[in-house]
Design a protein around this motif. Structure first.
Motif, PDB file in Angstrom:
ATOM      1  N   LYS A  33       0.841  -1.201   0.000  1.00 41.07           N
ATOM      2  CA  LYS A  33       0.000   0.000   0.000  1.00 41.07           C
ATOM      3  C   LYS A  33       0.877   1.254   0.000  1.00 41.07           C
ATOM      4  O   LYS A  33       1.925   1.289   0.640  1.00 41.07           O
ATOM      5  CB  LYS A  33      -0.912   0.006   1.228  1.00 41.07           C
ATOM      6  N   LEU A  35       1.255   5.099   1.076  1.00 40.79           N
ATOM      7  CA  LEU A  35       0.791   6.149   1.986  1.00 40.79           C
ATOM      8  C   LEU A  35       1.471   7.461   1.574  1.00 40.79           C
ATOM      9  O   LEU A  35       2.692   7.506   1.441  1.00 40.79           O
ATOM     10  CB  LEU A  35       1.142   5.786   3.425  1.00 40.79           C
ATOM     11  N   GLU A 200       0.958  -5.845   8.967  1.00 41.60           N
ATOM     12  CA  GLU A 200       1.571  -4.709   8.276  1.00 41.60           C
ATOM     13  C   GLU A 200       3.035  -4.512   8.671  1.00 41.60           C
ATOM     14  O   GLU A 200       3.380  -4.582   9.849  1.00 41.60           O
ATOM     15  CB  GLU A 200       0.803  -3.413   8.598  1.00 41.60           C
ATOM     16  N   SER A 202       5.442  -1.487   7.917  1.00 41.05           N
ATOM     17  CA  SER A 202       5.565  -0.143   7.374  1.00 41.05           C
ATOM     18  C   SER A 202       7.040   0.255   7.336  1.00 41.05           C
ATOM     19  O   SER A 202       7.635   0.557   8.367  1.00 41.05           O
ATOM     20  CB  SER A 202       4.759   0.837   8.240  1.00 41.05           C
ATOM     21  N   LEU A 219       3.658  -1.549   3.411  1.00 42.88           N
ATOM     22  CA  LEU A 219       3.163  -0.183   3.413  1.00 42.88           C
ATOM     23  C   LEU A 219       4.372   0.744   3.305  1.00 42.88           C
ATOM     24  O   LEU A 219       5.286   0.661   4.126  1.00 42.88           O
ATOM     25  CB  LEU A 219       2.390   0.064   4.720  1.00 42.88           C
ATOM     26  N   ARG A 221       5.824   4.791   2.899  1.00 37.27           N
ATOM     27  CA  ARG A 221       5.414   6.158   3.258  1.00 37.27           C
ATOM     28  C   ARG A 221       6.206   7.150   2.403  1.00 37.27           C
ATOM     29  O   ARG A 221       7.398   7.366   2.632  1.00 37.27           O
ATOM     30  CB  ARG A 221       5.686   6.409   4.754  1.00 37.27           C
TER      31      ARG A 221
END
Length: 233
Positions: A33, A35, A200, A202, A219, A221
């Motif tokens: 994902k 972000l 997750e 991250s 994830l 960023r």
């Protein structure tokens, strides 16, 4: 602030680079994902980014997050910065995921706030994988203490881990930090704890997200590569 055409192009380029990193590592694009890290980004730009396909946004500072949330409460917001325990009351009911749990006191405050409203809150433990004094997060050896406290909660759910590795130009050395974090993630994923559903990981920002994906990030960023350089706050 960045113009719409440039923003759209940046988002498309990042999505393409994520796809290629997934392909190189034999992963599905749906496993990772994106972000958008919106520190220093205005509301108009965040709206545009959402229209261009960014679905998750993350803020570092409570005082900057709150006015943005008031304008855009329908977006999926995460809190990704260092979080003072006395600021939790402002965000616990507004964000879907807190990435930066590093103290027992934070867990206790979240449990107290959420229990009053019988709501759940998902969190990640921030791990200081490089053992740097200047960075937040717990050392790997201290993860267990936080997990034990979360196991005692009814409203705080551990969903995984977040890390920011040391700045490292040597890709091999950088990769080792992400690989070590992935090992920690997998080890805890196997264990059966109450209130722990490890899903997750991250890790990875503008300058290292492709290596992070290749090593297992779920994830990433991204700030500067999406929104350009922003004023220092």
């Amino acid at each position: 602030m960045i113009d719409a055409e440039k923003l759209k192009k940046n988002i498309e380029e990042i999505q393409e680079r994520i796809e290629k990193a997934c392909l190189r590592s034999g992963r599905k694009t749906s496993e990772v994902k994106l972000l958008g890290a919106t520190k220093g980004v205005d509301v108009r730009t965040i709206k545009l980014a959402n229209e261009f396909g960014v679905k998750i946004f993350g803020e570092n500072r409570v005082q900057e997050f709150l006015p943005k949330y008031n304008e855009l409460p329908h977006l999926e917001w995460h809190f990704i910065g260092r979080l003072q325990t006395n600021k939790i009351k402002y965000i616990y009911d507004k964000v879907l995921l807190i990435h930066s749990i590093e103290k027992v006191e934070q867990i206790q405050e979240l449990e107290k706030r959420c229990s009053k409203e019988d709501r759940k809150i998902d969190v990640l433990i921030e791990v200081n994988i490089g053992g740097e004094i200047s960075k937040g997060g717990v050392l790997p050896d201290n993860i267990e203490v936080l997990i034990e406290r979360i196991c005692e909660c009814k409203h705080v759910i551990l969903k995984g881990f977040m890390t920011i590795p040391p700045i490292e130009e040597d890709e091999k050395k950088l990769r080792q930090y992400f690989r070590k974090m992935k090992e920690i993630f997998e080890n805890y994923k196997k264990l059966n704890y109450n209130n722990v559903k490890i899903e997750e990981l991250s890790m990875g920002m503008s300058n290292d997200f492709e290596v992070a994906i290749e090593e297992g990030a779920t994830l990433v960023r991204i700030g500067t590569k999406l929104f350009g350089e922003r004023p220092k706050i």
